[in-house]
Motif scaffolding. Sequence first.
Motif, PDB file in Angstrom:
ATOM      1  N   GLN A 186     -76.056  -7.306   6.958  1.00 46.55           N
ATOM      2  CA  GLN A 186     -76.583  -7.696   5.702  1.00 46.55           C
ATOM      3  C   GLN A 186     -77.982  -7.192   5.568  1.00 46.55           C
ATOM      4  N   GLU A 187     -78.709  -6.637   6.536  1.00 46.07           N
ATOM      5  CA  GLU A 187     -80.096  -6.042   6.489  1.00 46.07           C
ATOM      6  C   GLU A 187     -79.802  -4.453   5.947  1.00 46.07           C
ATOM      7  N   ARG A 188     -78.888  -4.120   6.416  1.00 46.15           N
ATOM      8  CA  ARG A 188     -78.606  -2.647   5.905  1.00 46.15           C
ATOM      9  C   ARG A 188     -78.185  -2.545   4.581  1.00 46.15           C
ATOM     10  N   ALA A 189     -77.476  -3.442   4.098  1.00 41.72           N
ATOM     11  CA  ALA A 189     -77.045  -3.345   2.754  1.00 41.72           C
ATOM     12  C   ALA A 189     -78.147  -3.540   1.718  1.00 41.72           C
ATOM     13  N   ALA A 190     -78.756  -4.691   2.171  1.00 39.08           N
ATOM     14  CA  ALA A 190     -80.231  -4.996   1.319  1.00 39.08           C
ATOM     15  C   ALA A 190     -81.333  -3.663   1.367  1.00 39.08           C
ATOM     16  N   GLU A 191     -81.212  -2.978   2.553  1.00 36.53           N
ATOM     17  CA  GLU A 191     -82.116  -1.795   2.521  1.00 36.53           C
ATOM     18  C   GLU A 191     -81.722  -0.517   1.539  1.00 36.53           C
ATOM     19  N   ILE A 192     -80.163  -0.350   1.684  1.00 40.61           N
ATOM     20  CA  ILE A 192     -79.569   0.565   0.775  1.00 40.61           C
ATOM     21  C   ILE A 192     -79.691   0.044  -0.618  1.00 40.61           C
ATOM     22  N   PHE A 193     -79.588  -1.111  -0.977  1.00 42.06           N
ATOM     23  CA  PHE A 193     -79.580  -1.511  -2.528  1.00 42.06           C
ATOM     24  C   PHE A 193     -81.579  -1.840  -2.762  1.00 42.06           C
ATOM     25  N   GLU A 194     -82.309  -1.690  -1.922  1.00 36.78           N
ATOM     26  CA  GLU A 194     -83.453  -2.120  -2.088  1.00 36.78           C
ATOM     27  C   GLU A 194     -83.618  -3.342  -2.711  1.00 36.78           C
ATOM     28  N   LYS A 195     -82.799  -4.423  -2.340  1.00 34.61           N
ATOM     29  CA  LYS A 195     -82.941  -5.865  -2.866  1.00 34.61           C
ATOM     30  C   LYS A 195     -83.572  -6.637  -1.635  1.00 34.61           C
ATOM     31  N   GLU A 196     -83.863  -7.732  -2.091  1.00 28.98           N
ATOM     32  CA  GLU A 196     -84.680  -8.484  -0.996  1.00 28.98           C
ATOM     33  C   GLU A 196     -83.717  -9.043   0.154  1.00 28.98           C
ATOM     34  N   ALA A 197     -82.466  -9.428  -0.139  1.00 33.59           N
ATOM     35  CA  ALA A 197     -81.723 -10.135   0.950  1.00 33.59           C
ATOM     36  C   ALA A 197     -80.259  -9.593   0.486  1.00 33.59           C
ATOM     37  N   ALA A 198     -79.354  -9.748   1.474  1.00 36.67           N
ATOM     38  CA  ALA A 198     -77.975  -9.679   0.995  1.00 36.67           C
ATOM     39  C   ALA A 198     -77.163 -10.576   1.770  1.00 36.67           C
ATOM     40  N   LEU A 199     -75.895 -11.139   1.272  1.00 35.91           N
ATOM     41  CA  LEU A 199     -75.146 -11.903   2.003  1.00 35.91           C
ATOM     42  C   LEU A 199     -73.501 -11.578   1.992  1.00 35.91           C
ATOM     43  N   PHE A 200     -72.980 -11.361   3.069  1.00 32.85           N
ATOM     44  CA  PHE A 200     -71.610 -11.022   3.338  1.00 32.85           C
ATOM     45  C   PHE A 200     -70.695 -12.224   2.478  1.00 32.85           C
ATOM     46  N   VAL A 201     -69.929 -12.154   1.798  1.00 29.93           N
ATOM     47  CA  VAL A 201     -68.708 -12.868   1.404  1.00 29.93           C
ATOM     48  C   VAL A 201     -67.366 -12.236   1.595  1.00 29.93           C
ATOM     49  N   PRO A 202     -66.445 -13.206   1.944  1.00 34.79           N
ATOM     50  CA  PRO A 202     -65.047 -12.645   2.326  1.00 34.79           C
ATOM     51  C   PRO A 202     -64.290 -12.109   1.211  1.00 34.79           C
ATOM     52  N   THR A 203     -64.697 -12.176  -0.200  1.00 34.19           N
ATOM     53  CA  THR A 203     -64.005 -11.416  -1.368  1.00 34.19           C
ATOM     54  C   THR A 203     -65.152 -11.045  -2.446  1.00 34.19           C
ATOM     55  N   THR A 254     -82.508 -11.804  -4.703  1.00 36.31           N
ATOM     56  CA  THR A 254     -83.843 -12.156  -3.992  1.00 36.31           C
ATOM     57  C   THR A 254     -83.524 -12.942  -2.633  1.00 36.31           C
ATOM     58  N   LYS A 255     -84.453 -13.185  -2.122  1.00 42.68           N
ATOM     59  CA  LYS A 255     -84.433 -14.132  -0.940  1.00 42.68           C
ATOM     60  C   LYS A 255     -83.997 -15.477  -1.270  1.00 42.68           C
ATOM     61  N   ASP A 256     -84.602 -16.023  -2.106  1.00 46.70           N
ATOM     62  CA  ASP A 256     -84.207 -17.313  -2.524  1.00 46.70           C
ATOM     63  C   ASP A 256     -82.964 -17.553  -3.144  1.00 46.70           C
ATOM     64  N   PHE A 257     -82.484 -16.414  -3.951  1.00 42.81           N
ATOM     65  CA  PHE A 257     -81.077 -16.331  -4.300  1.00 42.81           C
ATOM     66  C   PHE A 257     -80.062 -16.388  -3.333  1.00 42.81           C
ATOM     67  N   ILE A 258     -80.317 -15.708  -2.572  1.00 43.13           N
ATOM     68  CA  ILE A 258     -79.316 -15.468  -1.321  1.00 43.13           C
ATOM     69  C   ILE A 258     -79.457 -16.728  -0.241  1.00 43.13           C
ATOM     70  N   ASN A 259     -80.346 -17.243  -0.150  1.00 42.46           N
ATOM     71  CA  ASN A 259     -80.433 -18.646   0.608  1.00 42.46           C
ATOM     72  C   ASN A 259     -79.614 -19.651  -0.186  1.00 42.46           C
ATOM     73  N   GLU A 260     -79.672 -19.623  -1.618  1.00 45.17           N
ATOM     74  CA  GLU A 260     -79.007 -20.728  -2.359  1.00 45.17           C
ATOM     75  C   GLU A 260     -77.380 -20.185  -2.113  1.00 45.17           C
ATOM     76  N   ALA A 261     -77.159 -18.872  -2.331  1.00 45.52           N
ATOM     77  CA  ALA A 261     -75.881 -18.406  -2.026  1.00 45.52           C
ATOM     78  C   ALA A 261     -75.166 -18.704  -0.973  1.00 45.52           C
ATOM     79  N   ARG A 262     -75.857 -18.710   0.125  1.00 49.73           N
ATOM     80  CA  ARG A 262     -75.416 -19.024   1.330  1.00 49.73           C
ATOM     81  C   ARG A 262     -74.758 -20.326   1.518  1.00 49.73           C
ATOM     82  N   ALA A 263     -75.684 -21.334   1.087  1.00 50.53           N
ATOM     83  CA  ALA A 263     -75.006 -22.351   0.834  1.00 50.53           C
ATOM     84  C   ALA A 263     -73.776 -22.954  -0.146  1.00 50.53           C
ATOM     85  N   TRP A 264     -73.844 -22.129  -1.225  1.00 53.64           N
ATOM     86  CA  TRP A 264     -72.757 -22.013  -1.793  1.00 53.64           C
ATOM     87  C   TRP A 264     -71.262 -21.610  -1.081  1.00 53.64           C
ATOM     88  N   ARG A 265     -71.727 -20.563  -0.410  1.00 53.64           N
ATOM     89  CA  ARG A 265     -70.581 -19.681   0.177  1.00 53.64           C
ATOM     90  C   ARG A 265     -69.922 -20.894   1.177  1.00 53.64           C
TER      91      ARG A 265
END
Length: 365
Positions: free
Chosen positions: A42-59, A218-229
């Motif tokens: 997740q850190e590496r993906a955020a770094e490559i995409f230059e976004k604040e945060a990333a979340l792995f999702v199954p699909t 963003t970090k906030d978006f990904i935190n919420e996304a984690r809950a929805w996942r």
Amino acid sequence: MKLIDLRSDTVTKPTPAMRRAMMDAEVGDDVYGEDPTMNLLQERAAEIFEKEAALFVPTGSMGNQIAVKLHTRPGAEVVIEERGHIYNYEMAAMSAISGALARPVKSADGSGLLEWGDIEAAIHANDAPYYVAPTKLIALENSHNLAGGAVMTRERTEELCAQAHRLGIPVHLDGARIFNAAVSLNESVAALARPADSVMFCLSKGLGAPIGSMLLGTKDFINEARAWRKLLGGGMRQAGVIAAAALVALEESPARLADDHRNARRLAEGLAEIEGVEVDLRRVITNIVIFDVAETNLDANTVCAELQKRGVLASAFSQRRIRMVTHYDVSRDDIDRALAALQSVIEERRAQSGSEERGATISAQ
Ligand code: TLP
């Protein structure tokens, strides 16, 4: 006989390096955020995409639908190109999960790549009457699957996002194949994704990982996304096993996507030579080739069934259109074999209808 599977780039099997990485992966419980390999991915993906945060999702579908959920509310509209995956191939998830309505729009030039003029007319912004559904999201797709892998330039993406933001509307980018788009445009994925508020990309397509996609924002978006996942049943435990393969895919696979594009080009040029097959060569720039078989007097399903008998798998996308997708399990020789197989399907058909016509003439005499 080796089966040549051109149905999708999702069919790739993990490489030996991916399998080794899976075997050796350090793991923990990812629902507690304790899987070190997953955290690294997740850190590496955020770094490559230059976004604040990333979340792995199954699909990819889950990633897209979480994004739709977070950007909209029930009763809102989502403007999307009429062939967009989110609208056509993710069931009616947008309405089932988010209570949102898709507002499909056509691209004026038929390319599938929207211009602001195409979008603007469909938007209900803040100044719209209260009784129309407000547009809460614009969903873009790069590369655009059903538009034959068409790619949207960085400049176009920037312009559409700037216009959307001017009206206070966020943009989600379905970048299932954004690495293909980046390679073909000679841009970084970060540059293509930068203006969008959220981005989803697939590890399980051209990059060749067995499972998984990433959602970024963003970090906030990904935190919420984690809950929805989690709510959608996508909280995984020792997920580092799959993250390990995904990391190999992320680091190693982009460099070889140009081969897939060359193979797709060779395929398209070969198809264009076959009588009765129509393919728009201008549109084939990434790893997807969509062609029309109507003039062969065979429907797409029959052609695919006949190809399968000859060891070639392709997908019928409509009654007359077939999609073939190149990927790392398909070589240049496989492309030539696939072309020969299609040629033989069509010749056999022609010979058959020739003899039927002769039969009809004889019986009419
Ligand atoms: N696409 C699949 C099929 O669903 C058509 C394929 O074989 O191409 N966005 C885009 C642009 C996609 O092409 C896909 C998958 C997804 C999202 C969904 O990804 P998954 O299959 O992981 O849910």
